[in-house]
Enzyme design. Structure first.
Site, PDB file in Angstrom:
ATOM      1  N   ASP A 200       0.796  -1.228   0.044  1.00 52.53           N
ATOM      2  CA  ASP A 200      -0.088   0.049   0.152  1.00 52.53           C
ATOM      3  C   ASP A 200       0.838   1.371  -0.075  1.00 52.53           C
ATOM      4  OD1 ASP A 200      -1.936  -1.927   0.591  1.00 52.53           O
ATOM      5  OD2 ASP A 200      -1.588  -1.764   2.753  1.00 52.53           O
TER       6      ASP A 200
ATOM      7  N   GLU B 185     -11.133  -0.575  -3.989  1.00 50.83           N
ATOM      8  CA  GLU B 185     -10.549   0.189  -2.754  1.00 50.83           C
ATOM      9  C   GLU B 185      -9.167   0.984  -3.200  1.00 50.83           C
ATOM     10  OE1 GLU B 185      -9.620  -3.153  -0.196  1.00 50.83           O
ATOM     11  OE2 GLU B 185      -7.940  -3.586  -1.302  1.00 50.83           O
TER      12      GLU B 185
ATOM     13  N   ASN C  56     -17.854  -5.862  -0.534  1.00 51.31           N
ATOM     14  CA  ASN C  56     -16.776  -5.252   0.820  1.00 51.31           C
ATOM     15  C   ASN C  56     -16.711  -3.982   0.591  1.00 51.31           C
ATOM     16  OD1 ASN C  56     -16.001  -8.311  -0.320  1.00 51.31           O
ATOM     17  ND2 ASN C  56     -15.442  -8.159   1.704  1.00 51.31           N
TER      18      ASN C  56
END
Length: 316
Positions: free
Chosen positions: A14, A194, A157
């Site tokens: 990330d 995401e 999700n």
């Protein structure tokens, strides 16, 4: 030929790189998910060997005591801000779902590595559900907050949401949903949108994001909008029906994604992302530490759209 070693920084998922006033700042998830650390260097290459300075550690208990994920470092109106996701002691609910929320830290000192960081608490949204991967950007005279969250009434999700900021840790107005998992490549393993990241080029504003489970199915999608359009109206946004950056079996690069963007000193756009170099993961992919940070130049096509190409093979 890629100009940077691959991997660029090992065991940092990330990844986020901020280029600010001639300095590069690097922050990412660490394998232990227990702290926030920043590296600084005068060059991109220098980040590889720069000291990692821990600026915050998770507490022993409470809402921010587990699984510190995907931090980002920003400078907003002269104030340093770190956004990150964290979970409480019971990190999983009865359905086996993670229970992260978004939190903010701020620092008013000139140097974010030595300055004092203040916990600003949870960045609250209209519904109190699984929430992660916030970023921020300034556009049309306003500061915006862009993040991923589970909707109570939408299967899956997480979706991508946008809202204006009142201050770095407080939303202003009602959020709008920009994207939800709908294509097959967004729904492999999990239904996931995401890790949004913002890039401006020419007359367009782009939002890349990541989709599907965090194994070799992980990939990047793309949204875009005209720079002059109202970004709070979902109908003004376009969405690529195909992923724009995916696993390369030929180059042994698996699950590229959760990216950010930075620039070279010459103004070239750089894709900052993570990927593994193997698929044989034991147990939950989340706890496999070998999602390494990697860099790649963004190429621009004549129509003004980005070409992310193929994840290059390891060089080291």
């Amino acid at each position: 030929m890629n100009r940077w070693p691959n991997p660029f920084i090992e065991q940092r998922a990330d990844p986020f790189i901020l280029h600010h006033q001639g300095e590069y700042y690097f922050i990412a998830s660490v394998p232990e998910y227990d702290r926030l650390e920043i590296r600084r260097a005068s060059t991109l290459e220098g980040l590889r060997s720069a000291d990692a300075v821990v600026v915050w550690r998770k507490p022993a208990s409470g809402p921010m005591c587990e699984l510190i994920w995907a931090p980002e470092l920003h400078k907003i109106d002269g104030q340093w801000v770190i956004y990150f996701a964290a979970a409480h002691t019971q990190a999983l609910d009865s359905l086996g779902m993670f229970q992260h929320r978004m939190y903010a830290l701020t620092c008013d000192d000139a140097d974010p590595l030595s300055g004092k960081w203040v916990e600003r608490g949870q960045v609250k949204t209209p519904f109190d559900t699984f929430c992660l991967d916030a970023t921020t950007f300034h556009h049309q005279g306003k500061q915006w907050y862009l993040w991923a969250q589970k909707s109570p009434d939408i299967a899956g999700n997480s979706n991508i949401y946008l809202a204006e900021l009142e201050n770095p840790w407080t939303l202003k107005g009602e959020p709008v949903m920009l994207s939800k998992p709908e294509f097959d490549w967004e729904c492999r393993g999990f239904l996931v949108n995401e890790g949004p990241a913002v890039l401006v080029h020419g007359d367009k504003l782009f939002v890349s994001y990541s989709a599907s489970a965090t194994d070799e199915n992980y990939c990047m999608g793309l949204l875009w909008i005209d720079l002059n359009a109202d970004i709070t109206k979902p109908e003004n946004w376009h969405k690529s029906p195909q992923p724009v950056f995916t696993t390369s079996y030929e180059n042994r690069q698996y699950g590229p994604g959760h990216n950010s963007f930075t620039q070279t000193p010459d103004g070239e756009d750089v894709l900052v992302y993570h990927a593994r170099n193997y698929t044989e993961i034991e147990g939950d992919p989340l706890y496999d530490p070998n999602r390494h940070t990697r860099l790649k130049l963004v190429r621009w096509q004549e129509d003004g759209m980005p070409d992310f190409g193929v994840p290059p093979a390891d060089t080291i």
